[in-house]
Design a protein around this motif. Structure first.
Motif, short mmCIF file in Angstrom:
data_model
loop_
_atom_site.label_atom_id
_atom_site.label_comp_id
_atom_site.label_asym_id
_atom_site.label_seq_id
_atom_site.Cartn_x
_atom_site.Cartn_y
_atom_site.Cartn_z
N ASP A 274 0.85 -1.19 0.00
CA ASP A 274 0.00 0.00 0.00
C ASP A 274 0.89 1.24 0.00
O ASP A 274 1.56 1.53 0.99
CB ASP A 274 -0.92 0.00 1.22
N LEU A 275 0.91 1.95 -1.10
CA LEU A 275 1.82 3.08 -1.27
C LEU A 275 1.61 4.14 -0.20
O LEU A 275 2.58 4.69 0.36
CB LEU A 275 1.63 3.68 -2.66
N ASP A 276 0.37 4.43 0.12
CA ASP A 276 0.09 5.48 1.09
C ASP A 276 0.68 5.17 2.46
O ASP A 276 1.17 6.07 3.16
CB ASP A 276 -1.42 5.71 1.22
N SER A 277 0.66 3.90 2.85
CA SER A 277 1.19 3.55 4.18
C SER A 277 2.70 3.77 4.23
O SER A 277 3.24 4.16 5.28
CB SER A 277 0.83 2.10 4.53
N PHE A 278 3.39 3.53 3.14
CA PHE A 278 4.83 3.77 3.10
C PHE A 278 5.12 5.27 3.15
O PHE A 278 6.01 5.72 3.87
CB PHE A 278 5.44 3.15 1.84
N VAL A 279 4.37 6.04 2.39
CA VAL A 279 4.56 7.49 2.39
C VAL A 279 4.29 8.06 3.77
O VAL A 279 5.06 8.90 4.28
CB VAL A 279 3.66 8.16 1.33
N GLU A 280 3.23 7.60 4.42
CA GLU A 280 2.91 8.12 5.74
C GLU A 280 3.93 7.72 6.79
O GLU A 280 4.12 8.42 7.78
CB GLU A 280 1.50 7.67 6.14
N ALA A 281 4.60 6.59 6.59
CA ALA A 281 5.66 6.19 7.52
C ALA A 281 6.89 7.07 7.38
O ALA A 281 7.60 7.33 8.35
CB ALA A 281 6.03 4.73 7.29
N VAL A 282 7.15 7.54 6.16
CA VAL A 282 8.30 8.41 5.92
C VAL A 282 8.00 9.85 6.33
O VAL A 282 8.91 10.58 6.76
CB VAL A 282 8.70 8.34 4.43
N ARG A 283 6.76 10.27 6.26
CA ARG A 283 6.39 11.66 6.47
C ARG A 283 6.90 12.24 7.79
O ARG A 283 7.37 13.39 7.82
CB ARG A 283 4.88 11.84 6.37
N PRO A 284 6.85 11.52 8.93
CA PRO A 284 7.34 12.13 10.17
C PRO A 284 8.80 12.56 10.11
O PRO A 284 9.19 13.54 10.76
CB PRO A 284 7.13 11.02 11.21
N TYR A 285 9.62 11.85 9.34
CA TYR A 285 11.02 12.26 9.19
C TYR A 285 11.12 13.58 8.43
O TYR A 285 11.87 14.47 8.82
CB TYR A 285 11.81 11.17 8.46
N ALA A 286 10.35 13.69 7.36
CA ALA A 286 10.36 14.94 6.59
C ALA A 286 9.82 16.08 7.44
O ALA A 286 10.38 17.19 7.46
CB ALA A 286 9.53 14.77 5.32
N ASP A 287 8.75 15.83 8.17
CA ASP A 287 8.15 16.87 9.00
C ASP A 287 9.09 17.30 10.12
O ASP A 287 9.07 18.47 10.54
CB ASP A 287 6.83 16.39 9.59
N ALA A 288 9.90 16.38 10.63
CA ALA A 288 10.83 16.71 11.72
C ALA A 288 12.02 17.51 11.23
O ALA A 288 12.72 18.13 12.05
CB ALA A 288 11.31 15.43 12.40
N GLY A 289 12.27 17.49 9.91
CA GLY A 289 13.38 18.27 9.38
C GLY A 289 14.53 17.44 8.82
O GLY A 289 15.59 18.00 8.50
N PHE A 290 14.34 16.13 8.69
CA PHE A 290 15.39 15.32 8.08
C PHE A 290 15.49 15.63 6.59
O PHE A 290 14.47 15.75 5.91
CB PHE A 290 15.11 13.83 8.29
N THR A 291 16.71 15.76 6.10
CA THR A 291 16.93 16.08 4.69
C THR A 291 17.15 14.84 3.84
O THR A 291 17.03 14.89 2.62
CB THR A 291 18.14 17.01 4.54
#
Length: 321
Positions: A274-291
């Motif tokens: 499920d593509l959305d579940s993978f994207v949502e798992a990565v999102r917290p890193y992007a939101d926290a400021g990981f580059t």
């Protein structure tokens, strides 16, 4: 735009397979790659643990574009920092500028093999900072002698050096390690999407420097098979680093995780296709400021299907974060 990386997980594949995997990741368009540096797998079910530095040398020759990085090397016990400096300088020359040296305070799992004991967390961080200083000095090309609280170096010099020093990344899990990373690192490394770690890194001099996270995933068109594989091979990851740094071997990790259920792993790790579940798992890193975020596909025999899917669907979706 967040950069998405691929992890060569030495605990789950042999050396030739690992090189083939990173070649595939480069072809698929991953932005960078990292490699674990272990003596043991976390669990016996993972089944591997080749020497990461030999794999890196082969990967440097087999690829042309993708950056390479240790994630992470412990330069304090199993390796002396003077030897780590030599290895890193050689790797940078082989990789023609594509290598970064990720460093951390290590785990008992890997460092106990030399019989030097396992120091307290406070001492391990002292050793890490002293080791980073030695490595930095050797990267200048000067003759280095050092007699510190933890290490001795006598008239060491690196004779083959890249034009620019190898960038140093430092792994963090709390305020003390963030302070070392901010003072002494060129980038910061973390395995949890905690903004407070990056804020602490910034307070100690890390502002503007790259910040790299890592996330396990388990792609499979059969979600039940993905959950079962993640539970079999990666349930150790739910223990947290305060525990994971201390346990001495795969049997200890098996015992410590015997009550972890497949559904517990599925709640923490995206499984299936499920593509959305993978994207949502990565999102917290992007939101926290990981580059940069390095993905770990669980299962040594299941890399190519993941890489193919990532090329077609996952990487385009993640680059929109």
């Amino acid at each position: 735009m967040v950069r998405i990386g691929y992890t060569m997980m030495t605990e789950q594949a042999g050396p030739r397979d690992l090189v083939d995997h990173v070649v595939g990741a480069e072809r698929a368009g991953f932005d960078f790659s990292v490699i674990s540096d272990h003596y043991f797998p976390w669990l016996s079910s993972q089944g591997h643990s080749p020497y990461a530095w030999s794999v890196l040398g082969a990967a440097a020759e087999a690829t042309t574009r993708i950056p390479l990085m240790t994630y992470v090397t412990c330069p304090t016990t199993r390796y002396h920092p003077a030897v780590v400096a030599q290895k890193a300088a050689t790797m940078q020359l082989l990789a023609q500028g594509r290598f970064r040296l990720g460093l951390g305070s290590g785990e008992n799992l890997n460092e106990h093999v030399v019989g030097a004991g396992w120091p307290s967390a406070r001492v391990r961080l002292e050793m890490l900072e002293e080791a980073v200083g030695i490595i930095r000095r050797l990267f200048t090309g000067e003759h280095v002698s050092h007699h510190g609280p933890h290490f001795d170096v006598v008239d060491a010099k690196l004779w083959d050096l890249p034009d620019e020093p190898v960038p140093l990344g430092i792994a963090v899990s709390g305020e003390a390690s963030c302070a070392i990373a901010g003072r002494a690192g060129d980038l910061v490394i973390a395995t949890e999407p905690k903004r407070e770690l990056l804020d602490a890194f910034d307070r100690h001099g890390g502002s503007g420097k790259p910040r790299i996270g890592q996330l396990p995933v388990c792609y499979d068109t059969d979600r039940d098979a993905a959950v079962a594989r993640a539970h079999e091979q990666f349930r150790w990851a739910l223990g947290g680093w305060r525990v994971n740094a201390e346990l001495p071997g795969p049997a200890s990790f098996a015992q410590a995780t015997e009550l972890v259920r497949p559904e517990d792993v599925a709640d923490a790790i995206p499984c299936g296709d499920d593509l959305d579940s993978f994207v949502e798992a990565v999102r917290p890193y992007a939101d926290a400021g990981f580059t940069e975020i390095a993905l770990v596909q669980i299962g040594g025999a299941h890399q190519q299907p993941f890489v193919d899917w990532a090329e077609k669907a996952l990487l385009p979706a993640l680059r929109e974060l």
